[in-house]
Enzyme design. Structure first.
Site, PDB file in Angstrom:
ATOM      1  N   ARG A  52       4.169  -2.885   4.353  1.00 13.06           N
ATOM      2  CA  ARG A  52       4.989  -2.990   3.046  1.00 13.06           C
ATOM      3  C   ARG A  52       6.337  -3.063   3.337  1.00 13.06           C
ATOM      4  NH1 ARG A  52       1.209   1.354   1.556  1.00 13.06           N
ATOM      5  NH2 ARG A  52      -0.601   0.268   0.385  1.00 13.06           N
ATOM      6  N   ARG A  89      -8.203  -1.334  -5.595  1.00 13.07           N
ATOM      7  CA  ARG A  89      -8.892  -2.338  -5.004  1.00 13.07           C
ATOM      8  C   ARG A  89     -10.603  -2.194  -4.740  1.00 13.07           C
ATOM      9  NH1 ARG A  89      -7.375  -3.489   0.730  1.00 13.07           N
ATOM     10  NH2 ARG A  89      -5.615  -4.632   0.125  1.00 13.07           N
ATOM     11  N   CYS A  99       6.321  -2.476   9.474  1.00  9.18           N
ATOM     12  CA  CYS A  99       5.590  -1.830   8.312  1.00  9.18           C
ATOM     13  C   CYS A  99       4.851  -3.072   7.470  1.00  9.18           C
ATOM     14  CB  CYS A  99       6.555  -1.009   7.347  1.00  9.18           C
ATOM     15  SG  CYS A  99       5.799  -0.704   6.189  1.00  9.18           S
TER      16      CYS A  99
HETATM   17  C1  LIG Z   1      -6.622   0.928   2.806  1.00  8.20           C
HETATM   18  C2  LIG Z   1      -6.767   1.058   1.440  1.00  8.20           C
HETATM   19  C3  LIG Z   1      -7.715   2.233   1.046  1.00  8.20           C
HETATM   20  C4  LIG Z   1      -8.508   3.177   1.761  1.00  8.20           C
HETATM   21  O1  LIG Z   1      -9.310   2.947   2.602  1.00  8.20           O
HETATM   22  P1  LIG Z   1     -10.338   3.830   3.428  1.00  8.20           P
HETATM   23  O2  LIG Z   1     -11.104   2.829   4.244  1.00  8.20           O
HETATM   24  O3  LIG Z   1     -11.082   4.481   2.489  1.00  8.20           O
HETATM   25  O4  LIG Z   1      -9.606   4.592   4.308  1.00  8.20           O
HETATM   26  C5  LIG Z   1      -7.873   2.065  -0.308  1.00  8.20           C
HETATM   27  N1  LIG Z   1      -7.437   1.390  -1.169  1.00  8.20           N
HETATM   28  C6  LIG Z   1      -6.585   0.467  -0.651  1.00  8.20           C
HETATM   29  C7  LIG Z   1      -5.870  -0.879  -1.845  1.00  8.20           C
HETATM   30  C8  LIG Z   1      -6.455   0.126   0.759  1.00  8.20           C
HETATM   31  O5  LIG Z   1      -5.659  -0.827   1.178  1.00  8.20           O
HETATM   32  S1  SF4 Z   2       5.149   2.979   4.960  1.00 10.12           S
HETATM   33 FE1  SF4 Z   2       5.835   1.688   6.371  1.00 10.12          FE
HETATM   34  S2  SF4 Z   2       7.896   2.207   7.053  1.00 10.12           S
HETATM   35 FE2  SF4 Z   2       6.961   3.926   6.022  1.00 10.12          FE
HETATM   36  S3  SF4 Z   2       6.260   5.361   7.483  1.00 10.12           S
HETATM   37 FE3  SF4 Z   2       4.469   3.906   6.743  1.00 10.12          FE
HETATM   38  S4  SF4 Z   2       4.637   2.405   8.191  1.00 10.12           S
HETATM   39 FE4  SF4 Z   2       6.472   3.293   8.659  1.00 10.12          FE
END
Ligand SMILES: *Cc1c(COP(=O)(O)O)cnc(C)c1O
Ligand code: SF4
Length: 349
Positions: free
Chosen positions: A115, A93, A113
């Site tokens: 994800r 991103r 979480c």
């Molecule tokens: C959170 C994230 C990062 C890391 O972001 P920082 O602000 O550098 O910690 C990098 N790529 C993606 C897609 C993210 O969601």
């Molecule tokens: S990826 Fe999600 S479920 Fe796994 S440790 Fe991180 S927050 Fe917890």
């Protein structure tokens, strides 16, 4: 008062049956929780089960029927990972850094979480897919930092981790490797000589970002695991998710950030909870988060303050939550790093 007996299990609890047998779920609740565990990955490690008489710990890991309630603003892919994935296992991103997700398994599964629709035992990268992901990194010179995430990269066998680190090590434009993990807290016994050896085998800066939400998680075992990493030359950062009923008071956050700094872990981000499905019972209103962070100012050492951050729903990126401005109708306006305005949903009451 929580009367949960302390479980004696030395294995990770992965089913409602196992959670009931160990006393973390009552027999009356068990049937109602079966559909929750069927929908979302469930695992409570021995280290976390031992702490589960503290409701602030149990709430993070023990399934809850409220997870079956999904609000309209909650999305399967809340921060838009899929829209920025050029190859399986990579999210790109920001120009200079990528996420690499070699596995979708975790030691514990957090009920909030972001994800949660993708994490779980299955669905990691095959050997061929991992090679393709590493090839993408090798052939994309703009990539300065690789962030290993998932899932939890530190559940992989040390040999596998070493293989990934060795590939990144051999890629000259990659200068920094960051590993986001819950393992130092949730399964500190995994941070052994073999794992540390796998992380050290590199000419790059290697950072570990530890996911930690309460001071209680920093048990002597967790602190010792973190000390082993720091002593091996691996700086530690902490990521905390702001969670209702877990760490949504000034006292809880104060105790957490002090405990982190004392353990040589720099508080890095305090995350506003993403709009993942079935997480509304964890959501702290943005205005309350801003007030909590404001109250910590002046009270805590400068090195103990993380940046309060939110991820713009849909994939526009992370922005400081302090910059979100209320619109009067409960929604907020946030500006992405390019200056484009986005609306941020109101927090449920
Ligand atoms: C959170 C994230 C990062 C890391 O972001 P920082 O602000 O550098 O910690 C990098 N790529 C993606 C897609 C993210 O969601
Ligand atoms: S990826 Fe999600 S479920 Fe796994 S440790 Fe991180 S927050 Fe917890």
């Amino acid at each position: 008062m929580n009367h949960t007996p302390t479980p004696t299990s030395e294995t990770t609890l992965k089913t409602i049956t196992a959670l009931t047998a160990s006393g973390l779920v009552t027999p009356e609740d068990a049937a109602g929780l079966a559909p929750v565990a069927a929908r979302y990955a469930t695992a409570v490690t021995p280290a976390m089960a031992k702490l589960a008489s503290d409701p602030r710990i149990a709430r993070q890991f023990v399934p809850d029927v409220r997870e079956l309630v999904t609000l309209p603003e909650e999305r399967a892919d809340p921060i838009g990972d899929a829209a920025h994935s050029p190859v399986k296992g990579i999210v790109h991103r920001y120009p200079d850094r990528v996420l690499l997700m070699p596995t979708l398994a975790c030691a514990v599964y957090c009920r909030f979480c972001f994800r949660r629709e993708t994490v779980g035992g299955a669905g990691g990268l095959t050997a061929g897919e991992l090679t393709a992901a590493l090839d993408y990194i090798r052939t994309t010179p703009a990539i300065w930092e690789v962030i290993l995430t998932g899932g939890d990269p530190l559940v992989l066998a040390p040999r596998k981790i070493e293989e990934i680190i060795a590939s990144l090590d051999a890629t000259p434009h990659v200068r920094t490797i960051r590993i986001h993990s819950r393992v130092p807290v949730a399964a500190p016994e995994r941070i052994d000589g073999a794992l540390i050896g796998a992380l050290r085998a590199t000419g790059k800066a290697v950072y570990v970002g530890v996911h930690c939400n309460t001071a209680a998680e920093l048990t002597p075992e967790a602190v010792a695991a973190c000390a082993r990493l720091v002593d091996a030359g691996i700086p530690l950062l902490a990521q905390t998710v702001l969670l209702k009923g877990v760490n949504d008071t000034v006292e809880d956050l104060d105790a957490l950030f002090r405990a982190l700094v004392a353990a040589r872990i720099k508080p890095y981000y305090l995350h506003q909870l993403d709009y993942a499905p079935g997480t509304s019972h964890f959501r702290v209103p943005l205005a309350q988060g801003q007030a909590l962070v404001g109250a910590l100012r002046g009270r805590l050492s400068g090195i103990a303050h993380p940046t309060y951050i939110l991820d713009i729903p849909g994939g526009a990126g992370k922005v400081p939550a302090a910059s979100a401005s209320p619109e009067g109708d409960g929604t907020y306006i946030v500006r992405d790093p390019q200056g484009t305005a986005h609306s941020y949903p109101p927090s449920p009451l």
